[in-house]
Design a protein around this motif. Structure first.
Motif, PDB file in Angstrom:
ATOM      1  N   ASP A 178     -15.300 -19.623  17.890  1.00  0.00           N
ATOM      2  CA  ASP A 178     -15.953 -18.840  16.837  1.00  0.00           C
ATOM      3  C   ASP A 178     -16.270 -17.431  17.323  1.00  0.00           C
ATOM      4  OD1 ASP A 178     -15.857 -21.085  15.204  1.00  0.00           O
ATOM      5  OD2 ASP A 178     -17.903 -21.705  15.705  1.00  0.00           O
ATOM      6  N   GLN A 179     -16.732 -17.322  18.571  1.00  0.00           N
ATOM      7  CA  GLN A 179     -17.051 -16.004  19.129  1.00  0.00           C
ATOM      8  C   GLN A 179     -15.778 -15.177  19.291  1.00  0.00           C
ATOM      9  OE1 GLN A 179     -19.968 -14.802  19.356  1.00  0.00           O
ATOM     10  NE2 GLN A 179     -19.641 -12.930  20.512  1.00  0.00           N
ATOM     11  N   ALA A 180     -14.688 -15.820  19.719  1.00  0.00           N
ATOM     12  CA  ALA A 180     -13.422 -15.104  19.870  1.00  0.00           C
ATOM     13  C   ALA A 180     -12.967 -14.533  18.526  1.00  0.00           C
ATOM     14  CB  ALA A 180     -12.352 -16.029  20.449  1.00  0.00           C
ATOM     15  N   LEU A 181     -13.078 -15.315  17.475  1.00  0.00           N
ATOM     16  CA  LEU A 181     -12.690 -14.839  16.149  1.00  0.00           C
ATOM     17  C   LEU A 181     -13.588 -13.692  15.700  1.00  0.00           C
ATOM     18  CD1 LEU A 181     -10.936 -14.989  13.651  1.00  0.00           C
ATOM     19  CD2 LEU A 181     -12.411 -16.816  12.798  1.00  0.00           C
ATOM     20  N   ARG A 182     -14.873 -13.836  15.914  1.00  0.00           N
ATOM     21  CA  ARG A 182     -15.813 -12.777  15.537  1.00  0.00           C
ATOM     22  C   ARG A 182     -15.491 -11.474  16.265  1.00  0.00           C
ATOM     23  NH1 ARG A 182     -21.872 -13.395  14.375  1.00  0.00           N
ATOM     24  NH2 ARG A 182     -22.620 -11.273  14.490  1.00  0.00           N
ATOM     25  N   LEU A 183     -15.233 -11.569  17.579  1.00  0.00           N
ATOM     26  CA  LEU A 183     -14.909 -10.377  18.357  1.00  0.00           C
ATOM     27  C   LEU A 183     -13.546  -9.805  17.975  1.00  0.00           C
ATOM     28  CD1 LEU A 183     -16.285 -11.453  21.849  1.00  0.00           C
ATOM     29  CD2 LEU A 183     -17.235  -9.698  20.313  1.00  0.00           C
ATOM     30  N   ALA A 184     -12.599 -10.674  17.627  1.00  0.00           N
ATOM     31  CA  ALA A 184     -11.286 -10.198  17.190  1.00  0.00           C
ATOM     32  C   ALA A 184     -11.405  -9.405  15.893  1.00  0.00           C
ATOM     33  CB  ALA A 184     -10.336 -11.378  17.014  1.00  0.00           C
ATOM     34  N   GLU A 185     -12.218  -9.889  14.979  1.00  0.00           N
ATOM     35  CA  GLU A 185     -12.430  -9.164  13.721  1.00  0.00           C
ATOM     36  C   GLU A 185     -13.121  -7.823  13.977  1.00  0.00           C
ATOM     37  OE1 GLU A 185     -12.747 -13.038  10.748  1.00  0.00           O
ATOM     38  OE2 GLU A 185     -14.574 -12.223  11.646  1.00  0.00           O
ATOM     39  N   LEU A 186     -14.080  -7.810  14.890  1.00  0.00           N
ATOM     40  CA  LEU A 186     -14.761  -6.574  15.255  1.00  0.00           C
ATOM     41  C   LEU A 186     -13.771  -5.583  15.874  1.00  0.00           C
ATOM     42  CD1 LEU A 186     -17.590  -5.175  15.539  1.00  0.00           C
ATOM     43  CD2 LEU A 186     -17.674  -6.176  17.830  1.00  0.00           C
ATOM     44  N   ALA A 187     -12.922  -6.083  16.761  1.00  0.00           N
ATOM     45  CA  ALA A 187     -11.915  -5.230  17.408  1.00  0.00           C
ATOM     46  C   ALA A 187     -10.943  -4.655  16.386  1.00  0.00           C
ATOM     47  CB  ALA A 187     -11.170  -6.031  18.476  1.00  0.00           C
ATOM     48  N   HIS A 188     -10.534  -5.479  15.457  1.00  0.00           N
ATOM     49  CA  HIS A 188      -9.631  -5.005  14.410  1.00  0.00           C
ATOM     50  C   HIS A 188     -10.280  -3.875  13.629  1.00  0.00           C
ATOM     51  CE1 HIS A 188      -7.774  -5.171  10.336  1.00  0.00           C
ATOM     52  NE2 HIS A 188      -6.699  -5.102  11.096  1.00  0.00           N
ATOM     53  N   GLY A 189     -11.537  -4.046  13.267  1.00  0.00           N
ATOM     54  CA  GLY A 189     -12.256  -3.019  12.534  1.00  0.00           C
ATOM     55  C   GLY A 189     -12.416  -1.725  13.324  1.00  0.00           C
ATOM     56  N   ALA A 190     -12.413  -1.841  14.653  1.00  0.00           N
ATOM     57  CA  ALA A 190     -12.553  -0.666  15.514  1.00  0.00           C
ATOM     58  C   ALA A 190     -11.226   0.042  15.744  1.00  0.00           C
ATOM     59  CB  ALA A 190     -13.162  -1.071  16.852  1.00  0.00           C
ATOM     60  N   GLY A 191     -10.132  -0.565  15.264  1.00  0.00           N
ATOM     61  CA  GLY A 191      -8.836   0.091  15.349  1.00  0.00           C
ATOM     62  C   GLY A 191      -8.064  -0.118  16.631  1.00  0.00           C
ATOM     63  N   VAL A 192      -8.370  -1.185  17.386  1.00  0.00           N
ATOM     64  CA  VAL A 192      -7.578  -1.445  18.588  1.00  0.00           C
ATOM     65  C   VAL A 192      -6.189  -1.935  18.197  1.00  0.00           C
ATOM     66  CG1 VAL A 192      -9.666  -1.974  19.913  1.00  0.00           C
ATOM     67  CG2 VAL A 192      -8.324  -3.831  18.953  1.00  0.00           C
TER      68      VAL A 192
END
Length: 87
Positions: A54-68
């Motif tokens: 769940d944390q990995a998915l949350r961080l992946a979504e955050l990273a996507h939003g940050a434009g990585v």
């Protein structure tokens, strides 16, 4: 390629992206989500309420939003993300 840890937060990932923008051949910016060595017990021990996947998915979504440009996840949690459209 440059790796950052997504737990550094959106502003840190955006700053990393902006810092790489001036290169004529900009390196890829990859965000690490949950370290491979961490399991659910470890996540709890270091203060995360979420399970590793769940944390990995949350961080992946955050990273996507940050434009990585991409994310790095442990195999154990990556399987739970299959079919999740992020990029």
């Amino acid at each position: 390629m440059v790796n950052v840890h997504a737990s550094g937060g959106r502003r840190m990932m955006e700053a990393a992206r902006e810092g790489l923008a001036h290169y004529s051949q900009r390196p890829l910016l990859i965000a690490v989500t949950v370290l491979t060595s961490l399991d659910d017990d470890d996540m709890s021990a270091i203060g995360y309420a979420n399970r590793a996947g769940d944390q990995a998915l949350r961080l992946a979504e955050l990273a996507h939003g940050a434009g990585v440009d991409g994310i790095e996840v442990a195999e154990a949690v990556g399987a739970s993300m299959l079919g999740v459209p992020l990029f």
